[in-house]
Motif scaffolding. Structure first.
Motif, mmCIF file in Angstrom:
data_model
loop_
_atom_site.group_PDB
_atom_site.id
_atom_site.type_symbol
_atom_site.label_atom_id
_atom_site.label_comp_id
_atom_site.label_asym_id
_atom_site.label_seq_id
_atom_site.Cartn_x
_atom_site.Cartn_y
_atom_site.Cartn_z
ATOM 1 N N LEU A 1 -5.626 -4.918 -7.802
ATOM 2 C CA LEU A 1 -5.090 -3.558 -7.702
ATOM 3 C C LEU A 1 -6.214 -2.614 -7.347
ATOM 4 O O LEU A 1 -7.347 -2.803 -7.796
ATOM 5 C CB LEU A 1 -4.523 -3.088 -9.042
ATOM 6 C CG LEU A 1 -3.577 -3.973 -9.815
ATOM 7 C CD1 LEU A 1 -3.349 -3.389 -11.203
ATOM 8 C CD2 LEU A 1 -2.272 -4.080 -9.068
ATOM 9 N N SER A 2 -5.913 -1.579 -6.580
ATOM 10 C CA SER A 2 -6.900 -0.515 -6.400
ATOM 11 C C SER A 2 -6.178 0.817 -6.305
ATOM 12 O O SER A 2 -5.044 0.903 -5.825
ATOM 13 C CB SER A 2 -7.777 -0.750 -5.162
ATOM 14 O OG SER A 2 -7.038 -0.583 -3.986
ATOM 15 N N PHE B 1 0.861 -1.179 0.000
ATOM 16 C CA PHE B 1 0.000 0.000 0.000
ATOM 17 C C PHE B 1 0.896 1.227 0.000
ATOM 18 O O PHE B 1 1.843 1.309 0.786
ATOM 19 C CB PHE B 1 -0.897 0.000 1.249
ATOM 20 C CG PHE B 1 -1.730 1.236 1.374
ATOM 21 C CD1 PHE B 1 -2.935 1.350 0.695
ATOM 22 C CD2 PHE B 1 -1.303 2.303 2.160
ATOM 23 C CE1 PHE B 1 -3.699 2.498 0.800
ATOM 24 C CE2 PHE B 1 -2.062 3.453 2.277
ATOM 25 C CZ PHE B 1 -3.260 3.545 1.599
ATOM 26 N N TRP B 2 0.597 2.166 -0.901
ATOM 27 C CA TRP B 2 1.372 3.401 -0.980
ATOM 28 C C TRP B 2 0.421 4.578 -1.110
ATOM 29 O O TRP B 2 -0.661 4.452 -1.671
ATOM 30 C CB TRP B 2 2.303 3.409 -2.198
ATOM 31 C CG TRP B 2 3.046 2.129 -2.386
ATOM 32 C CD1 TRP B 2 3.945 1.556 -1.542
ATOM 33 C CD2 TRP B 2 2.949 1.245 -3.516
ATOM 34 N NE1 TRP B 2 4.409 0.376 -2.069
ATOM 35 C CE2 TRP B 2 3.811 0.161 -3.281
ATOM 36 C CE3 TRP B 2 2.213 1.274 -4.691
ATOM 37 C CZ2 TRP B 2 3.970 -0.876 -4.189
ATOM 38 C CZ3 TRP B 2 2.375 0.231 -5.587
ATOM 39 C CH2 TRP B 2 3.240 -0.825 -5.333
ATOM 40 N N GLU B 3 0.878 5.715 -0.652
ATOM 41 C CA GLU B 3 0.113 6.948 -0.828
ATOM 42 C C GLU B 3 1.041 7.996 -1.428
ATOM 43 O O GLU B 3 2.178 8.150 -0.975
ATOM 44 C CB GLU B 3 -0.442 7.420 0.524
ATOM 45 C CG GLU B 3 -1.482 8.510 0.370
ATOM 46 C CD GLU B 3 -2.167 8.814 1.679
ATOM 47 O OE1 GLU B 3 -3.295 8.337 1.864
ATOM 48 O OE2 GLU B 3 -1.558 9.528 2.503
ATOM 49 N N TYR B 4 0.536 8.669 -2.453
ATOM 50 C CA TYR B 4 1.322 9.663 -3.179
ATOM 51 C C TYR B 4 0.536 10.956 -3.327
ATOM 52 O O TYR B 4 -0.699 10.933 -3.329
ATOM 53 C CB TYR B 4 1.644 9.159 -4.601
ATOM 54 C CG TYR B 4 2.624 8.032 -4.637
ATOM 55 C CD1 TYR B 4 3.983 8.279 -4.605
ATOM 56 C CD2 TYR B 4 2.195 6.720 -4.702
ATOM 57 C CE1 TYR B 4 4.898 7.244 -4.640
ATOM 58 C CE2 TYR B 4 3.100 5.675 -4.735
ATOM 59 C CZ TYR B 4 4.448 5.947 -4.698
ATOM 60 O OH TYR B 4 5.346 4.921 -4.730
ATOM 61 N N ALA C 1 -4.093 6.876 -3.190
ATOM 62 C CA ALA C 1 -3.643 5.661 -2.511
ATOM 63 C C ALA C 1 -3.663 4.496 -3.498
ATOM 64 O O ALA C 1 -4.633 4.315 -4.226
ATOM 65 C CB ALA C 1 -4.546 5.361 -1.326
ATOM 66 N N VAL C 2 -2.589 3.728 -3.496
ATOM 67 C CA VAL C 2 -2.452 2.595 -4.402
ATOM 68 C C VAL C 2 -2.245 1.331 -3.580
ATOM 69 O O VAL C 2 -1.430 1.308 -2.661
ATOM 70 C CB VAL C 2 -1.248 2.787 -5.357
ATOM 71 C CG1 VAL C 2 -1.075 1.594 -6.281
ATOM 72 C CG2 VAL C 2 -1.386 4.079 -6.151
ATOM 73 N N SER C 3 -2.983 0.287 -3.936
ATOM 74 C CA SER C 3 -2.858 -1.000 -3.263
ATOM 75 C C SER C 3 -2.640 -2.082 -4.314
ATOM 76 O O SER C 3 -3.331 -2.109 -5.326
ATOM 77 C CB SER C 3 -4.142 -1.292 -2.474
ATOM 78 O OG SER C 3 -4.116 -2.584 -1.933
ATOM 79 N N VAL C 4 -1.667 -2.947 -4.063
ATOM 80 C CA VAL C 4 -1.367 -4.072 -4.945
ATOM 81 C C VAL C 4 -1.327 -5.329 -4.077
ATOM 82 O O VAL C 4 -0.560 -5.391 -3.121
ATOM 83 C CB VAL C 4 -0.014 -3.893 -5.669
ATOM 84 C CG1 VAL C 4 0.300 -5.081 -6.557
ATOM 85 C CG2 VAL C 4 0.002 -2.602 -6.477
ATOM 86 N N SER C 5 -2.163 -6.297 -4.407
ATOM 87 C CA SER C 5 -2.198 -7.559 -3.665
ATOM 88 C C SER C 5 -2.097 -8.717 -4.642
ATOM 89 O O SER C 5 -2.691 -8.690 -5.714
ATOM 90 C CB SER C 5 -3.501 -7.688 -2.877
ATOM 91 O OG SER C 5 -3.615 -6.649 -1.931
#
Length: 142
Positions: A72-73, A4-7, A59-63
């Motif tokens: 991905l979201s 999870f990342w936030e940019y 916010a980016v999520s990769v599972s």
């Protein structure tokens, strides 16, 4: 595995989002190229078409599961109102002119993923998701 990342909602961060997605999914060679394309498109849309592009966050999520399922979201700060109707726009595939240079992104997402959609976040934003399903199991020939 999940990341999870936030940019900041600035297109300049798209390159890093692509590289991090590719790194996380390196062992998922079946979908890594498409996942990189999709996360890039969704991040760019969040920067261009939502309030996240006005100084907000994305916010980016990769599972990814060992079974091969990849999810991905990309969540944004909420849609900007449509200039014509003043109503907020929801993510959707737009039928575009074959010669048009814009509004093709979600159509591309729909083509390369097994499914996609969005939900409205508690803050009033959108979380646009994309799913890559694992291939069916191969059965040995008799």
């Amino acid at each position: 595995m999940s990341e999870f990342w936030e940019y900041p909602g600035e297109p300049v961060w798209c390159r890093e989002v692509r590289h991090r997605t590719r790194a996380v999914l390196a062992s998922f060679s079946r979908v890594v190229d498409e996942a990189e394309l999709v996360v890039s498109e969704l991040f760019g849309n969040a920067c261009r078409h939502t309030r996240s592009g006005d100084g907000g966050k994305v916010a980016v999520s990769v599972s990814a599961l060992r079974t091969g399922l990849v999810f991905l979201s990309v969540a944004d700060g909420g849609p900007r109102p449509s200039p014509g109707t003043r109503r907020p726009l929801a993510p959707r595939v737009v039928a575009s002119d074959p010669d048009a240079c814009a509004f093709r992104g979600l159509g591309l997402v729909a083509e390369v993923t097994d499914d996609w959609g969005y939900w409205v976040t508690e803050e009033g934003g959108h979380a646009v998701w994309a799913l890559f399903e694992p291939p069916p199991p191969a059965f040995p020939h008799s």
